[in-house]
Design a protein around this motif. Structure first.
Motif, PDB file in Angstrom:
ATOM      1  N   SER A  50       0.848  -1.188   0.000  1.00 21.95           N
ATOM      2  CA  SER A  50       0.000   0.000   0.000  1.00 21.95           C
ATOM      3  C   SER A  50       0.883   1.236   0.000  1.00 21.95           C
ATOM      4  N   ARG A  51       0.465   2.226  -0.781  1.00 26.21           N
ATOM      5  CA  ARG A  51       1.261   3.446  -0.910  1.00 26.21           C
ATOM      6  C   ARG A  51       0.417   4.681  -0.615  1.00 26.21           C
ATOM      7  N   SER A  90       1.818   3.983   4.250  1.00 31.78           N
ATOM      8  CA  SER A  90       2.429   3.077   3.269  1.00 31.78           C
ATOM      9  C   SER A  90       2.986   1.878   4.014  1.00 31.78           C
ATOM     10  N   GLY A 129      -3.936   7.425  -2.893  1.00 30.20           N
ATOM     11  CA  GLY A 129      -3.107   6.257  -2.641  1.00 30.20           C
ATOM     12  C   GLY A 129      -3.633   5.015  -3.333  1.00 30.20           C
ATOM     13  N   SER A 167      -3.395   0.323  -3.333  1.00 28.58           N
ATOM     14  CA  SER A 167      -3.016  -0.939  -2.702  1.00 28.58           C
ATOM     15  C   SER A 167      -2.947  -2.029  -3.754  1.00 28.58           C
TER      16      SER A 167
END
Length: 320
Positions: A7-8, A24, A59, A61
């Motif tokens: 995840s980011r 993240s 974001g 994932s």
């Protein structure tokens, strides 16, 4: 080990409330990640975004390299998810429920019975297979939820409070099951039971107010405790002042404190300077002083102390 969960920069806000603020993380095959934080820290929200049950504001994932937002069905096929509360169909029996889950997972009918049987055996719910789910105890409902999460033997398993409602024996069994499965999966366990982190997790992340505030093994986190590596000494009260004076002058000892007095005996704690190991030096000095010692041991840091130190607990908040 290959990265199975990534995840980011996950962000999620509910109106003016920022629940997750740039988280993240990555989890490799063979890792069991403990996901910790006080109520309202954003644990459940983060897990819902990772699994694709909640869309992030920003974001992304990936599950087994598959983007959860772009290809949700393909990503979720690689995923077993035990959400908070484990919502189930109350009017079904565990057997009919698991059979239904197998069908919607697309498991071939030739394999279905064997997979259901394996999940039932692993979670030990055979005694309640034909009862309506609404009649089951909280512990059995939780285990039925776990059975559906592992039914298709996914490479990624994400669980929110998996031992909630279980008795001590059941908790031990589930923890052993997690350790047994860990070699072939990437597992994330959200929990508020800190002993669970020591028992099953290879790594832990602590979040607070939607941000990661610590990331490391349980041992790494325990080293952050103020008393980690301290030497506890129990002596007769008459000997205490001499020991305090002697140890306080040692270069590797930051300070000596008294933490208990009982029946003419005193318990002292020698705190190491700069986190260095001081057991050998303290034992040598006490031997040279010819002081009779009732008890001497090295203290381990407690995750509870570290948790309190690095998080802010809001009594009025609810978990996001």
């Amino acid at each position: 080990m290959s990265v199975l969960v990534e995840s980011r920069a996950l962000h999620k806000a509910f109106g003016p409330i920022v629940a997750v603020d740039g988280i993240s993380l990555s989890v490799r095959k063979g890792e069991v990640l403990g996901f910790l934080g006080p109520n309202g820290a954003g644990k459940s929200t983060t897990m819902k975004m990772i699994t694709g049950f909640l869309e992030p504001d920003q974001g992304s994932s990936r599950i087994c390299g598959i983007d959860v937002q772009e290809r949700p069905k393909a990503a979720k096929a690689k995923l077993g998810y035990l959400p908070e509360g484990a919502p189930l169909y109350a009017e079904m029996t565990p057997l009919s429920f698991l059979t239904f889950i197998a069908d919607i997972r697309g498991i071939d009918r030739k394999e279905r019975d064997a997979k259901v049987e394996a999940a039932v055996e692993k979670t030990r719910i055979s005694s309640v297979l034909d009862q309506r789910i609404e009649t089951l105890s909280k512990g059995f409902k939780r285990r039925v939820g776990l059975a559906q999460a592992i039914l298709h033997d996914p490479p990624v398993l994400i669980m929110d409070e998996p031992t909630d409602g279980l008795d001590p024996n059941q908790k031990h069994h589930v923890r052993e099951l997690i350790k047994e499965m860990a070699a072939h999966k990437a597992i994330i366990v959200s929990t508020h039971i800190l002993e669970e982190v020591e028992a099953v997790c290879t790594r832990a992340i602590v979040i607070n107010k939607g941000r990661i505030v610590a990331d490391g093994t349980a041992k790494d986190l325990m080293r952050r405790a103020p008393n980690h590596g301290a030497i506890a000494i129990r002596v007769a009260e008459a000997q205490a002042e001499g020991i305090i004076s002697g140890l306080s002058g040692h270069a590797k000892v930051a300070r000596v404190e008294t933490f208990d007095k009982l029946n003419g005996h005193v318990s002292l704690r020698a705190i190491p300077a700069d986190g260095e190991a001081i057991a050998t030096e303290v034992a040598t000095m006490l031997r040279e002083m010819s002081v009779p010692i009732d008890e001497l041991y090295v203290e381990r840091g407690k995750l509870d102390d570290v948790f309190r130190e690095i998080t802010t607990f809001d009594q009025g908040a609810k978990d996001a």
